[in-house]
Design a protein around this motif. Structure first.
Motif, short mmCIF file in Angstrom:
data_model
loop_
_atom_site.label_atom_id
_atom_site.label_comp_id
_atom_site.label_asym_id
_atom_site.label_seq_id
_atom_site.Cartn_x
_atom_site.Cartn_y
_atom_site.Cartn_z
N GLU A 168 -39.71 7.04 3.08
CA GLU A 168 -39.77 6.47 1.73
C GLU A 168 -38.60 6.97 0.88
OE1 GLU A 168 -41.79 4.11 0.54
OE2 GLU A 168 -42.58 4.00 2.58
N TYR A 169 -38.22 8.21 1.05
CA TYR A 169 -37.09 8.75 0.30
C TYR A 169 -35.80 8.03 0.69
CZ TYR A 169 -33.48 11.90 -1.31
OH TYR A 169 -32.37 12.41 -1.92
N GLU A 170 -35.62 7.75 1.97
CA GLU A 170 -34.42 7.04 2.42
C GLU A 170 -34.37 5.63 1.83
OE1 GLU A 170 -31.88 8.28 4.08
OE2 GLU A 170 -32.89 10.23 4.16
N LYS A 171 -35.51 4.97 1.71
CA LYS A 171 -35.56 3.63 1.11
C LYS A 171 -35.18 3.68 -0.36
CE LYS A 171 -39.26 1.84 4.05
NZ LYS A 171 -40.66 1.43 4.04
N LEU A 172 -35.70 4.66 -1.09
CA LEU A 172 -35.44 4.75 -2.53
C LEU A 172 -34.04 5.26 -2.84
CD1 LEU A 172 -38.84 6.16 -3.81
CD2 LEU A 172 -37.94 3.87 -4.12
N LYS A 173 -33.44 5.99 -1.94
CA LYS A 173 -32.13 6.57 -2.18
C LYS A 173 -31.07 5.48 -2.35
CE LYS A 173 -30.12 8.83 1.13
NZ LYS A 173 -29.73 9.85 2.12
N ASP A 174 -31.22 4.37 -1.63
CA ASP A 174 -30.23 3.30 -1.68
C ASP A 174 -30.40 2.37 -2.88
OD1 ASP A 174 -29.25 4.30 0.67
OD2 ASP A 174 -30.45 2.97 1.93
N LEU A 175 -31.53 2.43 -3.56
CA LEU A 175 -31.77 1.54 -4.69
C LEU A 175 -31.04 2.03 -5.94
CD1 LEU A 175 -35.60 0.88 -4.35
CD2 LEU A 175 -33.74 -0.64 -3.72
N ASP A 176 -30.64 1.06 -6.78
CA ASP A 176 -30.01 1.38 -8.06
C ASP A 176 -31.11 1.46 -9.11
OD1 ASP A 176 -28.23 1.79 -10.13
OD2 ASP A 176 -27.87 -0.36 -10.41
N LEU A 177 -31.54 2.65 -9.44
CA LEU A 177 -32.66 2.82 -10.37
C LEU A 177 -32.21 2.91 -11.82
CD1 LEU A 177 -34.82 5.36 -8.34
CD2 LEU A 177 -35.07 2.88 -8.49
N ASP A 178 -30.90 3.03 -12.07
CA ASP A 178 -30.43 3.15 -13.45
C ASP A 178 -30.07 1.80 -14.07
OD1 ASP A 178 -30.76 5.87 -13.45
OD2 ASP A 178 -28.76 6.22 -12.59
N GLY A 179 -29.79 0.81 -13.28
CA GLY A 179 -29.34 -0.48 -13.81
C GLY A 179 -30.46 -1.50 -13.88
N GLN A 188 -47.20 13.25 7.90
CA GLN A 188 -47.00 12.94 6.47
C GLN A 188 -45.56 13.20 6.03
OE1 GLN A 188 -49.47 11.60 4.72
NE2 GLN A 188 -48.27 11.39 2.89
N SER A 189 -44.94 14.28 6.47
CA SER A 189 -43.58 14.58 6.05
C SER A 189 -42.61 13.52 6.56
CB SER A 189 -43.17 15.96 6.52
OG SER A 189 -43.20 16.00 7.94
N ALA A 190 -42.85 12.97 7.72
CA ALA A 190 -41.97 11.93 8.25
C ALA A 190 -42.08 10.66 7.41
CB ALA A 190 -42.33 11.65 9.71
N ILE A 191 -43.27 10.33 6.98
CA ILE A 191 -43.46 9.15 6.15
C ILE A 191 -42.77 9.34 4.81
CG2 ILE A 191 -45.17 7.76 4.93
CD1 ILE A 191 -47.10 8.33 7.24
N LEU A 192 -42.88 10.52 4.23
CA LEU A 192 -42.22 10.78 2.95
C LEU A 192 -40.71 10.71 3.09
CD1 LEU A 192 -44.39 13.70 1.54
CD2 LEU A 192 -44.35 11.32 0.81
N GLN A 193 -40.17 11.18 4.19
CA GLN A 193 -38.73 11.09 4.41
C GLN A 193 -38.28 9.64 4.51
OE1 GLN A 193 -36.47 13.40 4.31
NE2 GLN A 193 -37.96 15.04 3.97
N ALA A 248 -55.67 2.50 12.65
CA ALA A 248 -54.25 2.28 12.37
C ALA A 248 -53.85 2.96 11.08
CB ALA A 248 -53.96 0.79 12.30
N LEU A 249 -54.71 2.88 10.08
CA LEU A 249 -54.42 3.52 8.80
C LEU A 249 -54.52 5.03 8.93
CD1 LEU A 249 -53.91 3.23 5.76
CD2 LEU A 249 -56.37 3.11 5.44
N GLU A 250 -55.46 5.50 9.71
CA GLU A 250 -55.61 6.94 9.90
C GLU A 250 -54.38 7.55 10.57
OE1 GLU A 250 -58.94 10.05 11.67
OE2 GLU A 250 -59.21 7.90 11.90
N ALA A 251 -53.76 6.80 11.47
CA ALA A 251 -52.54 7.29 12.12
C ALA A 251 -51.40 7.42 11.12
CB ALA A 251 -52.14 6.34 13.24
N ARG A 252 -51.35 6.52 10.13
CA ARG A 252 -50.29 6.59 9.11
C ARG A 252 -50.54 7.70 8.11
NH1 ARG A 252 -48.37 1.72 6.08
NH2 ARG A 252 -46.56 3.07 5.96
N VAL A 253 -51.80 8.03 7.88
CA VAL A 253 -52.14 9.02 6.86
C VAL A 253 -52.28 10.42 7.45
CG1 VAL A 253 -53.87 9.56 5.08
CG2 VAL A 253 -53.30 7.21 5.54
N ASN A 254 -52.15 10.54 8.73
CA ASN A 254 -52.30 11.82 9.40
C ASN A 254 -51.39 12.87 8.76
OD1 ASN A 254 -52.90 13.86 11.11
ND2 ASN A 254 -52.29 12.79 12.99
N THR A 255 -51.94 14.04 8.45
CA THR A 255 -51.17 15.06 7.72
C THR A 255 -50.02 15.61 8.53
OG1 THR A 255 -52.75 16.73 8.46
CG2 THR A 255 -53.13 15.75 6.31
N LYS A 256 -50.09 15.58 9.84
CA LYS A 256 -48.99 16.07 10.66
C LYS A 256 -47.76 15.17 10.55
CE LYS A 256 -52.07 18.17 14.02
NZ LYS A 256 -52.59 18.10 15.38
#
Length: 107
Positions: A68-79, A61-66, A51-59
């Motif tokens: 995570e980026y969508e999750k962080l984009k909505d957060l208020d990191l300055d306040g 990987q870009s989808a997982i990073l996207q 299960a972990l290997e499927a999440r870490v698969n390099t193919k």
């Protein structure tokens, strides 16, 4: 017969040399077994859970990073405000409530 045994006991080669050779030769075999255990353990550690290997698969990987980026984009990191943790001699819950009280009043 007993005479020959006494001569062998007094002989320095038999008394010191043979045990030393047994220690060196036997030690090398013992070390080989212990190092084999070490390398086998490292191989077992490198194997990932499927299960972990499927999440870490390099193919994928870009989808997982996207994601995570969508999750962080909505957060208020300055306040945010830094809240100091309690010292060992301070009561942690009481001190944290004191630190958070002004923050809760502001929101």
């Amino acid at each position: 017969m007993w005479n020959q045994a006494r001569k062998l006991q007094k002989n320095r080669t038999v008394k010191y040399g043979i045990p030393m050779l047994l220690l060196v030769v036997g030690g090398s075999f013992g070390l080989r077994e212990f190092t084999q255990i070490r390398y086998d353990a490292q191989k077992m550690k490198k194997k990932l859970d499927p299960a972990l290997e499927a999440r870490v698969n390099t193919k994928k990987q870009s989808a997982i990073l996207q994601d995570e980026y969508e999750k962080l984009k909505d957060l208020d990191l300055d306040g945010w405000k830094n809240i100091r943790g309690p010292r060992p001699w301070e009561d942690s819950k009481e001190y944290q409530e004191e630190q958070r009280a002004p923050l809760n009043k502001g929101t």
